[in-house]
Scaffold this motif. Sequence first.
Motif, PDB file in Angstrom:
ATOM      1  N   GLU A  98      -5.274  -4.349 -13.867  1.00 28.27           N
ATOM      2  CA  GLU A  98      -6.037  -2.933 -13.482  1.00 28.27           C
ATOM      3  C   GLU A  98      -5.089  -1.949 -13.001  1.00 28.27           C
ATOM      4  OE1 GLU A  98      -9.210  -2.510 -13.849  1.00 28.27           O
ATOM      5  OE2 GLU A  98      -9.372  -4.530 -14.727  1.00 28.27           O
ATOM      6  N   TYR A  99      -3.987  -1.812 -13.688  1.00 26.37           N
ATOM      7  CA  TYR A  99      -3.197  -0.660 -13.257  1.00 26.37           C
ATOM      8  C   TYR A  99      -2.780   0.280 -14.266  1.00 26.37           C
ATOM      9  CZ  TYR A  99       1.625   1.335 -12.092  1.00 26.37           C
ATOM     10  OH  TYR A  99       2.594   2.159 -12.014  1.00 26.37           O
ATOM     11  N   TYR A 100      -2.870  -0.052 -15.625  1.00 33.20           N
ATOM     12  CA  TYR A 100      -2.819   0.916 -16.767  1.00 33.20           C
ATOM     13  C   TYR A 100      -4.156   1.110 -17.214  1.00 33.20           C
ATOM     14  CZ  TYR A 100       2.248   0.074 -17.024  1.00 33.20           C
ATOM     15  OH  TYR A 100       3.511  -0.036 -16.728  1.00 33.20           O
ATOM     16  N   PRO A 101      -4.462   2.453 -17.493  1.00 35.44           N
ATOM     17  CA  PRO A 101      -5.725   2.633 -18.296  1.00 35.44           C
ATOM     18  C   PRO A 101      -6.138   1.882 -19.655  1.00 35.44           C
ATOM     19  CG  PRO A 101      -4.969   4.585 -17.669  1.00 35.44           C
ATOM     20  CD  PRO A 101      -3.700   3.532 -17.456  1.00 35.44           C
ATOM     21  N   GLU A 102      -7.180   0.938 -19.461  1.00 35.14           N
ATOM     22  CA  GLU A 102      -7.460   0.048 -20.655  1.00 35.14           C
ATOM     23  C   GLU A 102      -6.328  -1.040 -20.991  1.00 35.14           C
ATOM     24  OE1 GLU A 102      -8.369   2.477 -24.095  1.00 35.14           O
ATOM     25  OE2 GLU A 102     -10.058   3.338 -23.034  1.00 35.14           O
ATOM     26  N   ASN A 103      -5.416  -1.534 -19.823  1.00 36.76           N
ATOM     27  CA  ASN A 103      -4.468  -2.242 -19.637  1.00 36.76           C
ATOM     28  C   ASN A 103      -3.442  -1.949 -20.780  1.00 36.76           C
ATOM     29  OD1 ASN A 103      -3.877  -4.641 -18.126  1.00 36.76           O
ATOM     30  ND2 ASN A 103      -4.342  -5.938 -20.080  1.00 36.76           N
ATOM     31  N   ASP A 104      -3.092  -0.785 -21.067  1.00 37.68           N
ATOM     32  CA  ASP A 104      -2.081  -0.262 -21.988  1.00 37.68           C
ATOM     33  C   ASP A 104      -1.034   0.291 -21.271  1.00 37.68           C
ATOM     34  OD1 ASP A 104      -0.860   0.647 -23.977  1.00 37.68           O
ATOM     35  OD2 ASP A 104      -2.299   2.298 -24.681  1.00 37.68           O
ATOM     36  N   PRO A 105       0.304  -0.515 -21.442  1.00 38.99           N
ATOM     37  CA  PRO A 105       1.448  -0.164 -20.698  1.00 38.99           C
ATOM     38  C   PRO A 105       1.947   1.186 -21.335  1.00 38.99           C
ATOM     39  CG  PRO A 105       1.402  -2.454 -21.234  1.00 38.99           C
ATOM     40  CD  PRO A 105       0.217  -1.918 -21.981  1.00 38.99           C
ATOM     41  N   ILE A 119       0.763  -1.209  -0.001  1.00 37.20           N
ATOM     42  CA  ILE A 119       0.116  -0.145  -0.045  1.00 37.20           C
ATOM     43  C   ILE A 119       0.636   1.287  -0.038  1.00 37.20           C
ATOM     44  CG2 ILE A 119      -0.226   0.055   2.406  1.00 37.20           C
ATOM     45  CD1 ILE A 119      -3.318   0.883   1.957  1.00 37.20           C
ATOM     46  N   GLU A 120       2.158   1.115   0.299  1.00 32.30           N
ATOM     47  CA  GLU A 120       2.864   2.277   0.312  1.00 32.30           C
ATOM     48  C   GLU A 120       3.497   2.615  -0.936  1.00 32.30           C
ATOM     49  OE1 GLU A 120       6.212  -0.968   0.287  1.00 32.30           O
ATOM     50  OE2 GLU A 120       3.872  -0.497   0.926  1.00 32.30           O
ATOM     51  N   TYR A 121       3.294   1.984  -2.017  1.00 32.63           N
ATOM     52  CA  TYR A 121       3.960   2.166  -3.457  1.00 32.63           C
ATOM     53  C   TYR A 121       3.844   3.291  -3.785  1.00 32.63           C
ATOM     54  CZ  TYR A 121       6.130  -2.563  -4.874  1.00 32.63           C
ATOM     55  OH  TYR A 121       6.995  -3.574  -4.619  1.00 32.63           O
ATOM     56  N   ASP A 122       4.685   3.908  -4.735  1.00 33.92           N
ATOM     57  CA  ASP A 122       4.447   5.148  -5.655  1.00 33.92           C
ATOM     58  C   ASP A 122       3.378   4.889  -6.713  1.00 33.92           C
ATOM     59  OD1 ASP A 122       6.113   6.493  -4.062  1.00 33.92           O
ATOM     60  OD2 ASP A 122       7.879   5.722  -5.090  1.00 33.92           O
ATOM     61  N   SER A 123       3.254   5.846  -7.415  1.00 35.63           N
ATOM     62  CA  SER A 123       2.273   5.804  -8.468  1.00 35.63           C
ATOM     63  C   SER A 123       3.126   4.824  -9.717  1.00 35.63           C
ATOM     64  CB  SER A 123       1.950   7.083  -9.252  1.00 35.63           C
ATOM     65  OG  SER A 123       1.088   7.647  -8.324  1.00 35.63           O
ATOM     66  N   THR A 124       4.401   4.761  -9.748  1.00 37.07           N
ATOM     67  CA  THR A 124       5.299   4.255 -10.808  1.00 37.07           C
ATOM     68  C   THR A 124       5.908   2.959 -10.418  1.00 37.07           C
ATOM     69  OG1 THR A 124       7.081   5.855 -10.311  1.00 37.07           O
ATOM     70  CG2 THR A 124       5.197   6.487 -11.967  1.00 37.07           C
ATOM     71  N   SER A 125       5.816   2.699  -9.063  1.00 35.21           N
ATOM     72  CA  SER A 125       6.328   1.534  -8.708  1.00 35.21           C
ATOM     73  C   SER A 125       6.267   0.123  -9.512  1.00 35.21           C
ATOM     74  CB  SER A 125       6.157   1.290  -7.057  1.00 35.21           C
ATOM     75  OG  SER A 125       6.630   2.194  -6.226  1.00 35.21           O
ATOM     76  N   LEU A 126       5.084  -0.187  -9.524  1.00 35.86           N
ATOM     77  CA  LEU A 126       4.682  -1.124 -10.487  1.00 35.86           C
ATOM     78  C   LEU A 126       4.932  -1.365 -11.952  1.00 35.86           C
ATOM     79  CD1 LEU A 126       1.052  -2.103  -9.204  1.00 35.86           C
ATOM     80  CD2 LEU A 126       3.109  -3.433  -8.569  1.00 35.86           C
ATOM     81  N   LYS A 127       5.013  -0.129 -12.380  1.00 34.32           N
ATOM     82  CA  LYS A 127       5.579   0.278 -13.963  1.00 34.32           C
ATOM     83  C   LYS A 127       6.921  -0.138 -13.889  1.00 34.32           C
ATOM     84  CE  LYS A 127       6.486   3.972 -17.155  1.00 34.32           C
ATOM     85  NZ  LYS A 127       6.573   3.081 -18.118  1.00 34.32           N
ATOM     86  N   GLU A 128       7.875   0.381 -13.047  1.00 33.79           N
ATOM     87  CA  GLU A 128       9.121   0.157 -13.059  1.00 33.79           C
ATOM     88  C   GLU A 128       9.657  -1.316 -12.852  1.00 33.79           C
ATOM     89  OE1 GLU A 128      10.814   2.822 -10.100  1.00 33.79           O
ATOM     90  OE2 GLU A 128      10.017   4.613 -11.067  1.00 33.79           O
TER      91      GLU A 128
END
Length: 308
Positions: free
Chosen positions: A262-269, A236-245
């Motif tokens: 369910e992270y990127y809008p429309e599942n688009d990286p 829950i402490e992650y930044d907005s871009t942690s999963l992206k990185e």
Amino acid sequence: MPIRIPDQLPARDILVREGVSVMDEHTAMRQDIRPMQIGLLNLMPNKTRTETQLARLLGVSPLQVELTLVRIGAHRAKNTSEEHLISFYQTWEEVADRKFDGFIITGAPIELLPFHEVTYWDELTRILDWTKTNAHSSFFICWGAMAAAWHFHKVPKYTLDKKAFGVFRHRNNAPASTYLAGFSDDFAIPVSRWTEVRSSDIAAVPDLELLMESDQTGPCLVSEKTCNRLYMFNHIEYDSTSLKEEYDRDVAAGTSIEVPHEYYPENDPGRKPLNRWRSHAHLLFGNWLNQAYQTTPYDLNEIGKDGG
């Protein structure tokens, strides 16, 4: 009140730019109040990033918080400079005589190892036992939560067939819990792990209460009245871009990895991810600090004398 961290800590400039109130050491010394003493045992490889993530959440409390950074003494970090560790961290042995209102133990990217094969497992178990007498409340995160649940209650972890990775809906099992005050009935939380704990094992331990869980990724948050413990199995402490990185790193390395759920809008990286957990992250840490503040002794030396 602001959070008090070392004046030269790199996280300080980031937090100030974000509008988090940070108190310099000189000003803190002039305030005639006792700050909350919070220790952070940082087991994550990118220590600077984890410092920033957690200081950000601790810094929105109306309480003055003094953060002490702690590291495993026998473990040599590969991703953080020795200069940074020497400048800003103390080993656990150096703080072992201190008492803390709250103590946080982070995750670590070693979850597929059996606990006894972790190089610093013996030291970590001593630290976990030490929290019973030297920390009024403990907050364990991801692998740190699994390690603590195993050490204190022999709650096992299980290897998943594929990585639980993305942002998943969770439900509020205990709206009356002080830790979940203000929480929605359901909410999104980032998940990034190859292992899990199971609800049935938690239910078998009478002292544990399952506060948050997901139908897809299982238990998320567990509380325990003994020593005022919280076990958070996700990030829950992650930044907005942690999963992206994490995703970009695995793609670049040729590792098989699915697009985070369910992270990127429309599942688009190719699109900018949306942060849908920030408010609940601030709420959880604020509730934890508030609960610790209301129940901790004013005299730090009294912590641990009654088992918590």
